[in-house]
Design an enzyme around this catalytic site. Structure first.
Site, mmCIF file in Angstrom:
data_model
loop_
_atom_site.group_PDB
_atom_site.id
_atom_site.type_symbol
_atom_site.label_atom_id
_atom_site.label_comp_id
_atom_site.label_asym_id
_atom_site.label_seq_id
_atom_site.Cartn_x
_atom_site.Cartn_y
_atom_site.Cartn_z
ATOM 1 N N ARG A 153 -15.600 -4.811 -11.005
ATOM 2 C CA ARG A 153 -14.829 -5.333 -9.880
ATOM 3 C C ARG A 153 -15.172 -4.580 -8.589
ATOM 4 N NH1 ARG A 153 -8.858 -3.100 -8.686
ATOM 5 N NH2 ARG A 153 -8.368 -4.586 -7.047
ATOM 6 N N HIS A 185 1.672 -1.918 -2.567
ATOM 7 C CA HIS A 185 2.010 -2.476 -1.264
ATOM 8 C C HIS A 185 3.174 -3.474 -1.318
ATOM 9 C CE1 HIS A 185 -1.875 -0.648 -0.767
ATOM 10 N NE2 HIS A 185 -2.414 -1.529 -1.593
ATOM 11 N N LEU A 226 -8.258 5.017 -5.855
ATOM 12 C CA LEU A 226 -9.705 5.251 -5.836
ATOM 13 C C LEU A 226 -10.233 5.157 -4.408
ATOM 14 C CD1 LEU A 226 -10.240 2.948 -8.881
ATOM 15 C CD2 LEU A 226 -10.977 5.327 -8.876
ATOM 16 N N SER A 227 -9.821 4.101 -3.716
ATOM 17 C CA SER A 227 -10.273 3.895 -2.339
ATOM 18 C C SER A 227 -9.295 4.555 -1.370
ATOM 19 C CB SER A 227 -10.355 2.384 -2.044
ATOM 20 O OG SER A 227 -9.065 1.803 -2.108
ATOM 21 N N ALA A 232 -2.426 -3.047 -6.626
ATOM 22 C CA ALA A 232 -1.868 -3.937 -5.594
ATOM 23 C C ALA A 232 -0.347 -3.809 -5.461
ATOM 24 C CB ALA A 232 -2.251 -5.379 -5.897
ATOM 25 N N ARG A 283 -8.671 0.663 5.086
ATOM 26 C CA ARG A 283 -8.970 -0.704 4.667
ATOM 27 C C ARG A 283 -8.099 -1.716 5.438
ATOM 28 N NH1 ARG A 283 -9.051 -1.032 -1.626
ATOM 29 N NH2 ARG A 283 -10.048 -3.012 -1.072
ATOM 30 N N ARG A 295 -2.878 -2.891 3.254
ATOM 31 C CA ARG A 295 -2.991 -1.804 2.264
ATOM 32 C C ARG A 295 -2.501 -0.466 2.821
ATOM 33 N NH1 ARG A 295 -6.154 -4.094 -1.923
ATOM 34 N NH2 ARG A 295 -7.605 -5.586 -1.029
ATOM 35 N N ASP A 355 11.656 1.804 -7.264
ATOM 36 C CA ASP A 355 13.015 2.117 -7.720
ATOM 37 C C ASP A 355 13.007 2.745 -9.109
ATOM 38 O OD1 ASP A 355 14.041 1.177 -5.372
ATOM 39 O OD2 ASP A 355 14.941 -0.648 -6.214
ATOM 40 N N TYR A 362 -14.677 0.309 -5.404
ATOM 41 C CA TYR A 362 -14.021 1.095 -6.456
ATOM 42 C C TYR A 362 -14.965 1.906 -7.342
ATOM 43 C CZ TYR A 362 -10.120 -1.800 -5.002
ATOM 44 O OH TYR A 362 -9.157 -2.413 -4.253
HETATM 45 C C1 DQA Z 1 -6.216 0.663 -5.303
HETATM 46 C C2 DQA Z 1 -6.002 0.171 -3.869
HETATM 47 C C3 DQA Z 1 -5.134 -1.077 -3.838
HETATM 48 O O1 DQA Z 1 -4.955 -1.514 -2.504
HETATM 49 C C4 DQA Z 1 -5.777 -2.196 -4.623
HETATM 50 O O2 DQA Z 1 -4.937 -3.321 -4.664
HETATM 51 C C5 DQA Z 1 -6.209 -1.783 -5.981
HETATM 52 C C6 DQA Z 1 -6.746 -0.450 -6.194
HETATM 53 C C7 DQA Z 1 -7.208 1.842 -5.370
HETATM 54 O O3 DQA Z 1 -7.232 2.506 -6.417
HETATM 55 O O4 DQA Z 1 -7.971 2.072 -4.431
HETATM 56 O O5 DQA Z 1 -6.204 -2.595 -6.910
HETATM 57 O O6 DQA Z 1 -4.972 1.130 -5.811
#
Ligand code: DQA
Length: 145
Positions: free
Chosen positions: A17, A78, A99-100, A75, A105, A109, A85, A22
């Site tokens: 992916r 966000h 990871l990112s 995801a 970005r 995000r 909670d 990533y």
């Molecule tokens: C993520 C960043 C998120 O915005 C994204 O939806 C992911 C991976 C990351 O590891 O960089 O699925 O959490």
């Protein structure tokens, strides 16, 4: 010391992916690295992945026997008030990893609903975000003893 690692949605596809974002490591490779580090640090790891928000909430609620949580909410970072909670509810030290670099970005995000419930966040170091996150949690938990 027992730590729960949670990988959120689409992280099961790592290695296939958006490799430019990533990296080319699979989730299995990331988990193997974490397992090796855990062995070195004397941590017992429980590792889970889910594409479903409610299942992640269940993992967190069931973590009562753990000392801390390392989570990449993916995801749901966000969007998920429910995951935030549940972290606040169990009141376990939690480190959020990405990871990112989510601040570099798209606008959507740049907000993490999880961060205010976490001890801290590590973002942008690829596999090393998880390694640093596990080390940080281990250090903080030992300091609490
Ligand atoms: C993520 C960043 C998120 O915005 C994204 O939806 C992911 C991976 C990351 O590891 O960089 O699925 O959490």
């Amino acid at each position: 010391m027992k730590i729960l690692v949670i990988h959120g949605p689409n992280l099961n596809l790592l290695g296939q992916r958006e490799i430019n974002v990533y990296g080319d490591q699979s989730l299995k490779e990331i988990n193997n690295t974490l397992k090796e580090l855990a062995k070195e640090l004397g941590i017992e790891l429980s590792i889970k992945q889910s594409n479903h928000e409610g299942e992640i909430v269940d993992f967190i609620q069931d973590a009562k026997d753990c000392h801390g949580i390392l989570i990449n909410p993916a995801a749901y970072t966000h969007t998920s008030v429910a995951i935030r909670d549940s972290i606040a509810a169990v009141d376990l030290p939690t480190v959020e990893v990405h990871l990112s670099n989510i601040y570099k970005r798209e606008e959507f995000r740049k907000q993490s609903l999880i961060a205010p419930a976490a001890l801290g966040q590590i973002s942008g170091f690829g596999l090393q975000s998880y390694v640093l996150g596990l080390r940080a949690l281990h250090t903080m938990l030992n300091a609490k003893k």
